[in-house]
Design a protein around this motif. Structure first.
Motif, PDB file in Angstrom:
ATOM      1  N   ALA A  16       0.722  -1.395   0.043  1.00  0.00           N
ATOM      2  CA  ALA A  16      -0.003  -0.010  -0.212  1.00  0.00           C
ATOM      3  C   ALA A  16       0.816   1.309   0.004  1.00  0.00           C
ATOM      4  CB  ALA A  16      -0.939   0.175   1.329  1.00  0.00           C
ATOM      5  N   TYR A  17       0.413   2.389  -0.703  1.00  0.00           N
ATOM      6  CA  TYR A  17       0.979   3.537  -0.778  1.00  0.00           C
ATOM      7  C   TYR A  17       0.035   4.788  -0.737  1.00  0.00           C
ATOM      8  CZ  TYR A  17       0.550   3.754  -5.892  1.00  0.00           C
ATOM      9  OH  TYR A  17       0.114   3.753  -7.120  1.00  0.00           O
ATOM     10  N   ALA A  26       3.534   0.667   3.042  1.00  0.00           N
ATOM     11  CA  ALA A  26       3.447  -0.453   3.939  1.00  0.00           C
ATOM     12  C   ALA A  26       3.265  -1.834   3.147  1.00  0.00           C
ATOM     13  CB  ALA A  26       2.167  -0.216   4.830  1.00  0.00           C
ATOM     14  N   VAL A  27       3.579  -2.944   3.873  1.00  0.00           N
ATOM     15  CA  VAL A  27       3.520  -4.206   3.176  1.00  0.00           C
ATOM     16  C   VAL A  27       3.138  -5.088   4.227  1.00  0.00           C
ATOM     17  CG1 VAL A  27       4.663  -6.256   2.092  1.00  0.00           C
ATOM     18  CG2 VAL A  27       5.619  -3.804   1.800  1.00  0.00           C
ATOM     19  N   GLY A  28       2.112  -6.185   3.834  1.00  0.00           N
ATOM     20  CA  GLY A  28       1.376  -7.008   4.934  1.00  0.00           C
ATOM     21  C   GLY A  28       1.041  -8.145   4.145  1.00  0.00           C
ATOM     22  N   VAL A  34      -2.194  -4.971   5.786  1.00  0.00           N
ATOM     23  CA  VAL A  34      -1.802  -3.739   4.937  1.00  0.00           C
ATOM     24  C   VAL A  34      -2.523  -2.464   5.260  1.00  0.00           C
ATOM     25  CG1 VAL A  34      -2.641  -3.877   2.758  1.00  0.00           C
ATOM     26  CG2 VAL A  34      -0.391  -3.286   3.190  1.00  0.00           C
ATOM     27  N   VAL A  35      -3.593  -2.550   5.334  1.00  0.00           N
ATOM     28  CA  VAL A  35      -4.782  -1.443   5.361  1.00  0.00           C
ATOM     29  C   VAL A  35      -4.316  -0.969   7.006  1.00  0.00           C
ATOM     30  CG1 VAL A  35      -6.973  -0.689   5.865  1.00  0.00           C
ATOM     31  CG2 VAL A  35      -6.451  -2.062   3.820  1.00  0.00           C
ATOM     32  N   ALA A  36      -4.182  -1.904   7.913  1.00  0.00           N
ATOM     33  CA  ALA A  36      -3.879  -1.398   9.388  1.00  0.00           C
ATOM     34  C   ALA A  36      -2.661  -0.650   9.185  1.00  0.00           C
ATOM     35  CB  ALA A  36      -4.105  -2.353  10.233  1.00  0.00           C
ATOM     36  N   ILE A  38      -0.732   0.593   6.917  1.00  0.00           N
ATOM     37  CA  ILE A  38      -0.685   2.053   6.273  1.00  0.00           C
ATOM     38  C   ILE A  38      -1.451   2.928   7.162  1.00  0.00           C
ATOM     39  CG2 ILE A  38      -2.722   1.784   4.724  1.00  0.00           C
ATOM     40  CD1 ILE A  38       0.685   3.200   3.782  1.00  0.00           C
ATOM     41  N   GLN A  39      -2.699   2.739   7.812  1.00  0.00           N
ATOM     42  CA  GLN A  39      -2.943   3.740   8.697  1.00  0.00           C
ATOM     43  C   GLN A  39      -2.140   4.032   9.655  1.00  0.00           C
ATOM     44  OE1 GLN A  39      -6.640   2.853  10.456  1.00  0.00           O
ATOM     45  NE2 GLN A  39      -6.922   4.852  11.439  1.00  0.00           N
ATOM     46  N   GLU A  40      -1.117   3.418  10.379  1.00  0.00           N
ATOM     47  CA  GLU A  40      -0.243   3.583  11.303  1.00  0.00           C
ATOM     48  C   GLU A  40       0.788   4.473  10.739  1.00  0.00           C
ATOM     49  OE1 GLU A  40       1.108  -0.245  13.033  1.00  0.00           O
ATOM     50  OE2 GLU A  40      -0.798  -0.568  13.740  1.00  0.00           O
ATOM     51  N   ALA A  41       1.390   3.956   9.486  1.00  0.00           N
ATOM     52  CA  ALA A  41       2.343   4.857   8.534  1.00  0.00           C
ATOM     53  C   ALA A  41       1.799   6.373   8.419  1.00  0.00           C
ATOM     54  CB  ALA A  41       2.699   3.827   7.216  1.00  0.00           C
ATOM     55  N   ILE A  42       0.514   6.241   8.004  1.00  0.00           N
ATOM     56  CA  ILE A  42       0.326   7.657   7.772  1.00  0.00           C
ATOM     57  C   ILE A  42       0.416   8.657   8.856  1.00  0.00           C
ATOM     58  CG2 ILE A  42      -1.779   9.370   7.124  1.00  0.00           C
ATOM     59  CD1 ILE A  42      -2.588   6.695   5.285  1.00  0.00           C
ATOM     60  N   GLU A  43      -0.119   8.249  10.042  1.00  0.00           N
ATOM     61  CA  GLU A  43      -0.043   8.820  11.487  1.00  0.00           C
ATOM     62  C   GLU A  43       1.385   8.923  11.647  1.00  0.00           C
ATOM     63  OE1 GLU A  43      -2.401   6.198  14.061  1.00  0.00           O
ATOM     64  OE2 GLU A  43      -4.155   6.833  13.087  1.00  0.00           O
ATOM     65  N   PHE A  44       2.051   7.877  11.704  1.00  0.00           N
ATOM     66  CA  PHE A  44       3.683   8.440  11.937  1.00  0.00           C
ATOM     67  C   PHE A  44       4.156   9.297  10.999  1.00  0.00           C
ATOM     68  CE2 PHE A  44       8.099   6.902  11.488  1.00  0.00           C
ATOM     69  CZ  PHE A  44       8.578   6.962  12.691  1.00  0.00           C
ATOM     70  N   HIS A  45       4.042   9.147   9.850  1.00  0.00           N
ATOM     71  CA  HIS A  45       4.547  10.168   8.753  1.00  0.00           C
ATOM     72  C   HIS A  45       4.074  11.590   9.008  1.00  0.00           C
ATOM     73  CE1 HIS A  45       6.043  10.719   4.517  1.00  0.00           C
ATOM     74  NE2 HIS A  45       5.272  11.707   4.623  1.00  0.00           N
ATOM     75  N   LEU A  46       2.874  11.831   9.348  1.00  0.00           N
ATOM     76  CA  LEU A  46       2.500  13.199   9.591  1.00  0.00           C
ATOM     77  C   LEU A  46       2.907  13.711  10.863  1.00  0.00           C
ATOM     78  CD1 LEU A  46      -1.359  12.844   8.525  1.00  0.00           C
ATOM     79  CD2 LEU A  46       0.387  13.868   7.397  1.00  0.00           C
TER      80      LEU A  46
END
Length: 71
Positions: A16-17, A26-28, A34-36, A38-46
């Motif tokens: 996911a990107y 993210a990769v799952g 992968v949806v879970a 990428i949500q964590e990755a977005i929060e971390f990125h922001l």
């Protein structure tokens, strides 16, 4: 905020990107994983952008589907 997330299925996993957040990926093993992730990755990125004093990006990507006939 809502961001467009692109999920792609590979031979053995899902990726996911986020087009509006370059480098946010993210990769799952499953689509739901992968949806879970990428949500964590977005929060971390922001959070990282905020900590660096960078402006919050506004989501502006969208998606649509088109139907074509294949002969």
């Amino acid at each position: 905020m809502k961001f467009l997330v692109i999920v792609e299925e590979g031979p053995k996993s899902f990726g996911a990107y986020v087009p509006d957040l370059p480098g946010c990926v993210a990769v799952g093993a499953t689509r739901s994983e992968v949806v879970a992730l990428i949500q964590e990755a977005i929060e971390f990125h922001l959070e990282g952008m905020r900590a660096d004093g960078k402006p919050m990006p506004q989501p502006n990507s969208s998606a649509t589907s088109v139907e074509v006939e294949v002969a």
